[in-house]
Scaffold this active site. Structure first.
Site, PDB file in Angstrom:
ATOM      1  N   GLN A   1      -8.395  -6.030  -7.547  1.00  0.00           N
ATOM      2  CA  GLN A   1      -7.764  -4.764  -7.209  1.00  0.00           C
ATOM      3  C   GLN A   1      -8.808  -3.721  -6.821  1.00  0.00           C
ATOM      4  O   GLN A   1      -8.659  -3.015  -5.822  1.00  0.00           O
ATOM      5  CB  GLN A   1      -6.952  -4.248  -8.400  1.00  0.00           C
ATOM      6  CG  GLN A   1      -5.603  -4.901  -8.544  1.00  0.00           C
ATOM      7  CD  GLN A   1      -4.624  -4.369  -7.520  1.00  0.00           C
ATOM      8  OE1 GLN A   1      -4.676  -4.711  -6.337  1.00  0.00           O
ATOM      9  NE2 GLN A   1      -3.724  -3.517  -7.941  1.00  0.00           N
TER      10      GLN A   1
ATOM     11  N   PHE B   1       0.814  -1.226   0.000  1.00  0.00           N
ATOM     12  CA  PHE B   1       0.000   0.000   0.000  1.00  0.00           C
ATOM     13  C   PHE B   1       0.843   1.269   0.000  1.00  0.00           C
ATOM     14  O   PHE B   1       0.366   2.344   0.348  1.00  0.00           O
ATOM     15  CB  PHE B   1      -0.973   0.016   1.186  1.00  0.00           C
ATOM     16  CG  PHE B   1      -1.714  -1.267   1.370  1.00  0.00           C
ATOM     17  CD1 PHE B   1      -2.534  -1.756   0.362  1.00  0.00           C
ATOM     18  CD2 PHE B   1      -1.589  -2.003   2.537  1.00  0.00           C
ATOM     19  CE1 PHE B   1      -3.212  -2.954   0.518  1.00  0.00           C
ATOM     20  CE2 PHE B   1      -2.264  -3.204   2.700  1.00  0.00           C
ATOM     21  CZ  PHE B   1      -3.077  -3.690   1.685  1.00  0.00           C
TER      22      PHE B   1
ATOM     23  N   GLU C   1      -4.921   1.803  -7.471  1.00  0.00           N
ATOM     24  CA  GLU C   1      -5.327   2.817  -6.502  1.00  0.00           C
ATOM     25  C   GLU C   1      -6.696   3.434  -6.761  1.00  0.00           C
ATOM     26  O   GLU C   1      -7.325   3.956  -5.836  1.00  0.00           O
ATOM     27  CB  GLU C   1      -4.252   3.914  -6.450  1.00  0.00           C
ATOM     28  CG  GLU C   1      -2.999   3.425  -5.761  1.00  0.00           C
ATOM     29  CD  GLU C   1      -1.740   4.175  -6.157  1.00  0.00           C
ATOM     30  OE1 GLU C   1      -1.267   4.994  -5.354  1.00  0.00           O
ATOM     31  OE2 GLU C   1      -1.222   3.939  -7.266  1.00  0.00           O
TER      32      GLU C   1
ATOM     33  N   ARG D   1      -8.292  -1.037 -21.466  1.00  0.00           N
ATOM     34  CA  ARG D   1      -8.425  -2.497 -21.595  1.00  0.00           C
ATOM     35  C   ARG D   1      -8.000  -3.172 -20.291  1.00  0.00           C
ATOM     36  O   ARG D   1      -6.981  -2.816 -19.694  1.00  0.00           O
ATOM     37  CB  ARG D   1      -7.562  -3.001 -22.752  1.00  0.00           C
ATOM     38  CG  ARG D   1      -7.519  -4.523 -22.852  1.00  0.00           C
ATOM     39  CD  ARG D   1      -6.664  -4.977 -24.014  1.00  0.00           C
ATOM     40  NE  ARG D   1      -7.402  -4.861 -25.267  1.00  0.00           N
ATOM     41  CZ  ARG D   1      -6.821  -4.781 -26.459  1.00  0.00           C
ATOM     42  NH1 ARG D   1      -5.502  -4.765 -26.549  1.00  0.00           N
ATOM     43  NH2 ARG D   1      -7.556  -4.694 -27.548  1.00  0.00           N
TER      44      ARG D   1
END
Length: 743
Positions: free
Chosen positions: A642, A246, A709, A632
């Protein structure tokens, strides 16, 4: 790069290629390596926040069983490292050299390393140290340190103080609908499953090997080489797997330098594992932010003015700016007048650093809560307000986005969530005795691409090995890189072995800024093109080849393991056989280039439902839908994970996470996973993740943008807006706990 990579393996929901290693325990993380004669180091942190060490008595600790050395500022090896490592090419956020003097800048600052034959012996001896401090008054909040306020001009290449148009005049117009509120986020601490750790081994006085839990093997190599005045190639960093990061494992922190120091002194390998408690002061955190946002819009909802003032805290031992305005107001919505600013206060806490979507995460929380408040001031549906303000261009730069499908994100998310059934009035939706709230927010994160090189070794009839000094933080990079390699080289995905996590490999960037897939993937394509050029050269030189005499510029990949010119083709194996080779190698890469004609950004939309018990005031997220436009998708399975992981962190940010400091000592009071709350399975509902959009070939040959993120951006705002819709109470100070719903 104009080449467009045709997908075969790309886009498939391939299971992780490293999955079996992980579930069987065969994957070795840095702290699990066992060089011969391994000793253990235990770090000792200061118990005061500001002052100096008057004396430190190590006599009893040195005599404890198994102790090999006690290192303090009085006896550590002196480093050649300068106060910062900007010239090294690596990352150091805490710029102070470890153990460089007796000064204490924050509570938890390392003051000693105990080295012993076992961890237990080192930890026991640490309790025998006797330290006498000269204590000074310390600061923990911006109110404690008003004279330290600064407005830096830049951070990581971005201008922190920007303005477009006449903001004061726009906000003063009487016919506009306006809101102005302050939103705050607390200190948040990285808590990956794997605590940071380093094993240091000196094979000889001029060579150093580090098994280091890092997001940047090349950066760690550069910083450590500079610190110990070694040629860069004499320092080797090994990190094949990372157990979560992170952002906290991007810079080189003091424990890595300390491990190398300790190993140099005791002349044997030393392992230092940062304890969970010391992770709260030794490997960075997201600093608290205080953001005042003013919005003004015409009655139809079109924004006319946006002002975003951000304040945050940093440490005495380094410079850090949580650039909230850069990650939100800078990119989200256009208006004739826009202004954002950043003010930083220096206090006696450990060094803040990167934490998932630094700047963007707290920035989108405040900006998207402010948009929700504006929607209610206008009497407009929050989704409709965002649709009205969706813009095809960068708000400040004015250039068009390379691709943007945010409107589709809104529409798909609204349909999947059932947003059209939402009743506008707060507190109007019920499920039995529970109050139901529906909130939404926009997500966004920049598309980034840096330098990288890749080496390919193609073997006849089988395995293809691809190498880059990149990283897999548990996000699926091994798998995504394998899929890109298969399509770029033109071999079946099962024939590809991708190797990463070693500084011996060609240059790879830090695994941060959601850049890895775009950067390393582009380098894979470049290296594959070099490989094809070499193969084509061999085919042209072979008089028996079907391609003999063909035009070199017309030879290209035409199918799995084949090159051709449109009418004739030949297999890779036949090319190698004709040249008398068993394998062929090639290396290629990319250099970061700025495109000033386009903006590269990913966007998305979050929709959240909460249930609030009106008597207990407990808040539970019951549904969550996220729709993302990231170009894509290389692998829908790992990519979806994610986004899901980012949403989970966003829920934790909204409802749970808060590092609390003890006003008496300056130490974090919530220094473990019992007191520092993060979401567990019982806190998280089923989360739907969907993707929309087209490949972004203006950005890279795969047409893909990063996903690491963006999932956390806007997620906390969606929760906060849903809580307001359920209760009618606007909590602007995270986390949203029941005491804040009582008032």
């Amino acid at each position: 790069m104009s080449t467009e990579l045709k997908p075969h393996a790309i886009g498939q929901p391939l299971s992780r290629v490293d999955g079996r290693l992980k579930v069987t325990g065969a994957a070795r993380y840095p702290a699990e390596f066992r060089p011969p004669n391994l000793a253990c180091g235990f770090l000792v942190g200061s118990t005061i926040a500001k002052g100096a060490i008057r004396s430190i008595d190590v006599t009893t600790a040195e005599k404890a069983p198994g102790v090999l050395a006690v290192l303090t500022h009085q006896n550590v090896p002196k480093l050649t490292e300068p106060p910062n490592a900007k010239d090294s090419g690596g990352i150091r956020i805490e710029e102070r050299i470890p153990f460089s003097d007796a000064k204490i800048n924050y509570a938890g600052q390392y003051i000693a390393v105990i080295v012993a034959t076992t961890f237990e012996e080192a930890r026991y001896a640490a309790g025998l140290l006797r330290v006498d401090y000269e204590v000074e008054r310390f600061a923990l909040t911006k109110e404690d340190a008003p004279d330290t306020a600064k407005q830096p001009e830049e951070s990581i290449g971005e201008k922190l103080q920007q303005r477009k148009g006449e903001i004061a005049a726009a906000l003063a117009k009487p016919d506009l609908v306006k809101i102005e509120e302050t939103y705050s986020t607390p200190t948040e601490t990285h808590n990956p499953m794997e605590c940071s750790a380093t094993i240091a081994e000196w094979p000889d006085a001029q060579h150093l090997v580090l098994y280091d839990a890092t997001q940047y093997v090349k950066g760690a190599q550069a910083v450590v080489a500079q610190a110990f005045n070694l040629p860069r190639e004499n320092v080797r960093i090994i990190c094949p797997f990372v157990g979560g990061a992170f952002g906290c494992k991007g810079p080189v922190w003091p424990h890595t330098i300390a491990a190398a120091m300790a190993a140099l002194v005791v002349k044997r390998p030393v392992r230092i594992e940062v304890t969970r408690q010391l992770m709260f002061s030794g490997t960075g955190h997201r600093p608290p932010t205080f953001q005042t946002i003013a919005l003004a819009a015409s009655r139809d909802g079109k924004l006319q003015a946006i002002r975003h003032k951000s304040e945050m805290l940093t440490s005495p031992v380094g410079a850090w700016v949580e650039a909230c305005g850069i990650g939100s107001t800078n990119v989200l919505y256009d208006a004739p007048a826009i202004e954002f600013s950043h003010t930083v206060y220096t206090v006696n806490v450990s060094q803040p650093s990167f934490m998932r979507a630094p700047g963007e995460c707290p920035g989108t929380y405040a900006a998207e809560c402010a948009m929700d408040e504006l929607a209610y001031a206008l009497g407009m549906d929050p989704l409709q307000l965002r649709l009205v303000n969706d813009s095809p261009n960068h708000p400040l730069k004015g250039v068009p986005w390379s691709t943007k499908h945010l409107r589709e994100c809104y529409e798909v998310g609204a349909e999947r969530f059932g947003w059209n059934k939402r009743q506008h009035a707060p507190g109007s939706m019920k499920d039995g005795r529970l109050s139901i709230g529906w909130g939404m927010a926009t997500a966004t994160y920049p598309a980034k691409k840096w330098d990288a090189d890749v080496h390919i070794q193609l073997h006849a009839g089988g395995k293809t090995i691809v190498k880059c000094a990149s990283h897999d933080l548990g996000t699926g990079a091994y798998t995504a890189f394998t899929q890109i390699s298969a399509d770029a080289i033109g071999v079946p995905v099962e024939d590809v072995v991708f190797e990463l996590g070693s500084s011996d490999f060609p240059y790879g960037p830090v695994a941060g800024g959601s850049n890895s897939t775009a950067t390393v993937g582009s380098a894979i394509v470049a290296a594959a093109q070099k490989l094809h050029e070499k193969l084509a050269g061999l085919a042209l030189a072979d008089k028996e080849s079907p391609l003999a005499g063909a035009e070199a510029k017309k030879i290209a990949l035409v199918g799995a393991r084949r090159l051709g010119d449109g009418s004739k083709s030949v297999s890779f194996d036949d090319i190698l056989h004709g040249a008398g080779l068993k394998s062929i190698e090639a290396q290629g890469g990319i250099k970061e280039e700025e495109n000033k004609k386009l903006g590269f950004q990913s966007f998305g939309a979050h929709f959240c439902e909460v249930n609030v018990d009106p008597e207990l005031l407990s808040v539970r997220v019951s549904r969550f839908v996220s729709v993302m436009d990231c170009g894509r998708v290389i692998n829908p399975k790992t990519g979806g994970s994610q986004i899901l992981g980012g949403v989970v962190m966003g829920i934790g940010m909204a409802l749970e996470e808060h590092t609390v400091y003890d006003r008496q000592t300056g130490l974090p009071a919530t220094r473990n996973l019992a007191d520092y709350h993060v979401p567990v399975n019982a806190d998280i509902p089923a989360i739907e993740v969907h993707f929309v959009g087209e490949p972004d070939f203006a950005f890279n040959p795969m047409g893909s943008r990063g996903m690491g993120e963006i999932g956390i951006t806007g997620a906390a705002a969606a929760v906060a807006n849903a809580v307001f819709h359920a209760t009618g109470k606007r909590v602007r100070d995270l986390p949203i706990t029941l005491d804040k719903l009582l008032v």
